[in-house]
Design a protein around this motif. Structure first.
Motif, mmCIF file in Angstrom:
data_model
loop_
_atom_site.group_PDB
_atom_site.id
_atom_site.type_symbol
_atom_site.label_atom_id
_atom_site.label_comp_id
_atom_site.label_asym_id
_atom_site.label_seq_id
_atom_site.Cartn_x
_atom_site.Cartn_y
_atom_site.Cartn_z
ATOM 1 N N SER A 303 0.815 -1.225 0.000
ATOM 2 C CA SER A 303 0.000 0.000 0.000
ATOM 3 C C SER A 303 0.843 1.266 0.000
ATOM 4 N N ASP A 304 2.146 1.142 -0.309
ATOM 5 C CA ASP A 304 2.988 2.332 -0.353
ATOM 6 C C ASP A 304 2.417 3.323 -1.365
ATOM 7 N N GLY A 305 2.305 4.568 -0.976
ATOM 8 C CA GLY A 305 1.725 5.592 -1.830
ATOM 9 C C GLY A 305 0.377 6.081 -1.360
ATOM 10 N N ARG A 306 -0.299 5.260 -0.550
ATOM 11 C CA ARG A 306 -1.639 5.651 -0.097
ATOM 12 C C ARG A 306 -1.592 6.913 0.761
ATOM 13 N N GLU A 307 -0.695 6.945 1.738
ATOM 14 C CA GLU A 307 -0.661 8.109 2.623
ATOM 15 C C GLU A 307 -0.106 9.336 1.901
ATOM 16 N N GLY A 308 0.840 9.117 1.005
ATOM 17 C CA GLY A 308 1.337 10.233 0.211
ATOM 18 C C GLY A 308 0.255 10.817 -0.672
ATOM 19 N N CYS A 309 -0.555 9.939 -1.270
ATOM 20 C CA CYS A 309 -1.682 10.404 -2.089
ATOM 21 C C CYS A 309 -2.736 11.108 -1.230
ATOM 22 N N ARG A 310 -2.897 10.634 -0.015
ATOM 23 C CA ARG A 310 -3.853 11.277 0.887
ATOM 24 C C ARG A 310 -3.434 12.736 1.153
ATOM 25 N N LEU A 311 -2.136 12.929 1.384
ATOM 26 C CA LEU A 311 -1.633 14.280 1.610
ATOM 27 C C LEU A 311 -1.779 15.149 0.362
ATOM 28 N N LEU A 312 -1.475 14.570 -0.791
ATOM 29 C CA LEU A 312 -1.602 15.318 -2.035
ATOM 30 C C LEU A 312 -3.054 15.690 -2.324
ATOM 31 N N LYS A 313 -3.942 14.726 -2.147
ATOM 32 C CA LYS A 313 -5.347 15.008 -2.444
ATOM 33 C C LYS A 313 -5.908 16.075 -1.510
ATOM 34 N N ALA A 314 -5.456 16.078 -0.258
ATOM 35 C CA ALA A 314 -5.905 17.100 0.686
ATOM 36 C C ALA A 314 -5.519 18.505 0.219
ATOM 37 N N LYS A 315 -4.455 18.578 -0.618
ATOM 38 C CA LYS A 315 -4.032 19.869 -1.170
ATOM 39 C C LYS A 315 -4.684 20.155 -2.522
ATOM 40 N N GLY A 316 -5.532 19.219 -2.981
ATOM 41 C CA GLY A 316 -6.236 19.436 -4.246
ATOM 42 C C GLY A 316 -5.613 18.768 -5.448
ATOM 43 N N ALA A 317 -4.607 17.924 -5.235
ATOM 44 C CA ALA A 317 -3.945 17.255 -6.353
ATOM 45 C C ALA A 317 -4.868 16.247 -7.021
ATOM 46 N N THR A 318 -4.550 15.918 -8.268
ATOM 47 C CA THR A 318 -5.288 14.909 -9.029
ATOM 48 C C THR A 318 -4.583 13.562 -8.877
ATOM 49 N N ILE A 319 -5.350 12.520 -8.537
ATOM 50 C CA ILE A 319 -4.785 11.189 -8.276
ATOM 51 C C ILE A 319 -5.392 10.180 -9.246
ATOM 52 N N TRP A 320 -4.541 9.406 -9.924
ATOM 53 C CA TRP A 320 -4.995 8.319 -10.788
ATOM 54 C C TRP A 320 -4.395 6.998 -10.304
#
Length: 362
Positions: A303-320
């Protein structure tokens, strides 16, 4: 029924060792062994194993050529055993390009805390690959980007891509960075994506691929030879530039120290399992980029990447996230999807065209 495994190695000691480790799991059964590539090809055809463990250096027919023949005549999930050397890295990457799905160091205790952990790691990897049976799909080799000795002639970007079956609406976002995280199956997936990006690609790209320290430079150099964009192993102090991809060095962490500068740090923390870690790199990107970041999680175990994506999405980033059907191991992408972090789920064939569409490049 346990998954059937064929063990291929010219060392009788190593064959016995791998056989004993795998047979310790009731979900696995070593049905036979082969002492060279010729035997491996014949037994792959006749026995139809679910997984093959394959040595690279063998007499009569080496592991790379054996993989090529197996993928042509009897497609099977294959995990390679490799030495942790520059030459070993080069040959392992060739084997992955030929159709192997994963690799482990031949001294796989080197990437585990002790012998029991090493055994669990091997069994886990084999079981994951057994679930990805190429006989139920078209031959893996048909999905590979052909190997070339030098960078390809520049293509007409507008005409060379097919529209993805998933409707990706072009956004009005002014993207500043692309980040990609992946593990098992990542080398082939990254090659497929990056070779479709044009030389004048407008963003810097940060790549985290779980790999040993001796592999990442060879991997970056290989991608650089295949791609129109520039690809390099990241170095401390690198200023990130558009049209350049930076591969995190194995055994270390790659972070952004500012919006345009990389810092490579040693990491002896037991709290972080992966070195490099997608979470660490993506988390640092979240400090400097908000909705101007596009983050993609490709095939990989865990699951590496999940928490990093969580932080990015909280800033409005686009996640695929890559979809299950095209993932070698649907672990990392699934973690993103299950956490509700992904805006789009795409097949590997759709990723590059969708990036270009999102950036209004086609």
């Amino acid at each position: 029924m346990p998954y059937k495994v064929l063990v291929v190695d010219d060392s009788s000691f190593f064959r016995r060792r791998v056989t004993d480790i795998l047979n310790a799991d009731p979900n696995l059964s070593v049905i036979d062994v082969a002492i060279n590539g010729i035997e491996a090809v014949e037994k792959a055809k006749s026995l139809k194993p679910d997984v093959i463990t394959m040595d690279i250096e063998m007499p009569q027919l080496n592991g790379i050529d054996a993989v090529k023949q197996i993928m042509k005549y009897a497609p099977t999930s294959i995990i390679m055993f490799s030495s942790l050397t520059h030459a070993g890295a080069q040959k392992t990457l060739e084997a992955l390009d030929a159709g192997a799905l994963d690799f482990l160091p031949k001294k796989f205790t080197e990437i585990a805390s002790d012998a029991s952990d090493a055994g669990r790691l091997l069994r886990q990897r084999v079981i994951q690959l057994a679930r990805k049976n190429p006989r139920l799909r078209s031959s893996i080799t048909e999905r590979h980007t052909p190997i070339v000795a030098s960078k390809p002639i520049k293509r007409d970007v507008q005409s060379s891509f097919q529209s993805p079956r998933t409707s990706i609406r072009k956004s009005n976002t002014d993207y500043k960075i692309l980040t990609i995280g992946t593990s098992t199956g990542g080398p082939v997936a990254l090659q497929k994506v990056l070779t479709q990006l044009p030389k004048d690609f407008p963003l810097p790209i940060l790549i985290v691929q779980h790999m040993p320290a001796s592999f990442t430079k060879a991997f970056a150099n290989r991608l650089n030879n295949l791609c129109e964009i520039s690809v390099q192993e990241a170095a401390n102090g690198d200023e990130i530039k558009p049209g350049c991809a930076y591969v995190a060095p194995g055994g270390k962490q790659m972070i952004l120290s500012s919006a345009n500068k990389l810092k490579i740090v040693e990491d002896n923390s037991e709290r972080i399992s992966f070195k490099p870690s997608v979470d660490v790199t993506f988390g640092s990107a979240a400090k400097f980029f908000n909705n101007s970041a596009l983050a993609i999680i490709l095939t990989g175990m865990g699951s590496d990447g999940r928490e990093g994506c969580r932080l990015l999405k909280a800033k409005g980033a686009t996640i695929w996230a890559q979809d299950e059907d095209s993932s070698v191991v649907y672990g990392m992408p699934q973690a993103i999807v299950n956490a509700g972090l992904s805006h789009q789920t795409l097949s590997i064939d759709e990723v590059a065209p969708s990036i270009l569409k999102e950036l209004k490049l086609n």
